[in-house]
Design an enzyme around this catalytic site. Sequence first.
Site, PDB file in Angstrom:
ATOM      1  N   SER A  29     -24.770  -8.408 -31.328  1.00 17.90           N
ATOM      2  CA  SER A  29     -23.127  -9.368 -31.939  1.00 17.90           C
ATOM      3  C   SER A  29     -22.666  -9.455 -30.394  1.00 17.90           C
ATOM      4  O   SER A  29     -23.391  -9.849 -29.811  1.00 17.90           O
ATOM      5  CB  SER A  29     -21.977  -8.519 -32.085  1.00 17.90           C
ATOM      6  N   ASN A  30     -21.090 -10.254 -30.604  1.00 17.72           N
ATOM      7  CA  ASN A  30     -21.154 -10.878 -28.515  1.00 17.72           C
ATOM      8  C   ASN A  30     -19.792 -10.362 -28.775  1.00 17.72           C
ATOM      9  O   ASN A  30     -18.655 -10.025 -29.647  1.00 17.72           O
ATOM     10  CB  ASN A  30     -21.328 -12.240 -29.043  1.00 17.72           C
ATOM     11  N   HIS A  31     -19.201 -10.766 -27.761  1.00 20.24           N
ATOM     12  CA  HIS A  31     -17.606 -10.528 -27.709  1.00 20.24           C
ATOM     13  C   HIS A  31     -16.436 -11.471 -27.854  1.00 20.24           C
ATOM     14  O   HIS A  31     -15.236 -11.628 -27.691  1.00 20.24           O
ATOM     15  CB  HIS A  31     -17.569 -10.484 -25.621  1.00 20.24           C
ATOM     16  N   ALA A  96     -18.658 -18.004 -32.484  1.00 18.55           N
ATOM     17  CA  ALA A  96     -19.869 -17.859 -31.490  1.00 18.55           C
ATOM     18  C   ALA A  96     -21.034 -16.909 -32.867  1.00 18.55           C
ATOM     19  O   ALA A  96     -21.056 -15.895 -32.787  1.00 18.55           O
ATOM     20  CB  ALA A  96     -18.779 -16.530 -30.622  1.00 18.55           C
TER      21      ALA A  96
END
Length: 217
Positions: A29-31, A96
């Site tokens: 995943s991402n922030h 995102a």
Amino acid sequence: SQPQLLAGKTITITAGPTREALDPVRFISNHSSGKMGFELAHAAVRLGATVNLISGPVTIAPPPGVNLINIETAVQLLEQALIFAPKSDAFIGCAAVADYRAAAVAEQKMKKQDNELTLTLVKNPDVIAAVANLTERRPYTVGFAAETQDVANYAKGKLVNKNLDMICANDVSQNGLGFNSDHNALTLFWHNQQKELTIDTKSALALSVMTELAKRL
Ligand code: C5P
């Protein structure tokens, strides 16, 4: 209260990260915090729109009055986007989206390997490009571009390549702006115009973005 610039309009917004499983306990995943997308949804509600908010896993509460659709993966995001986009006047891609997912999700927890582990990833669908390329009932399509350099050129490239109507670009190399922050600065690009929105809260910027969008619907 705000002038009802979006009364009678339906806006679909994607927000937050996607989460791509590797096995039953792990994911890529991402922030992304989802803040910008959620603020856009809130601004659209304040301007009188009907709002669908398709969101990946986030820890923030949805704004009052939105139709929240929870998704985890890019493929699920695409499915929902293709349901809601043709029923919308505008589609805003603020999520995102993970660019890749595991070629195969392991059914059991993966065991430790010696030294190296090789993962095979496959490309995820480009959700906003799929929406922008709808041939029937195509909504006005707005993308986001988070860049660390050469912001204007990369953003304008994405505007053209993804067939968007508008793109909101931010420089994520600036300290305290963008990802996870409450503040941001944006440059809006259209095919023959641009507009600078200087540093402000995501809430104020969201209202400016939605006001610019309203003029074009
Ligand atoms: O290509 P890039 O990821 O920088 O493009 C960002 C824009 O494209 C954002 O609007 C994002 O929500 C959208 N996007 C998407 N699906 C992807 C990748 C990006 O909708 N797989």
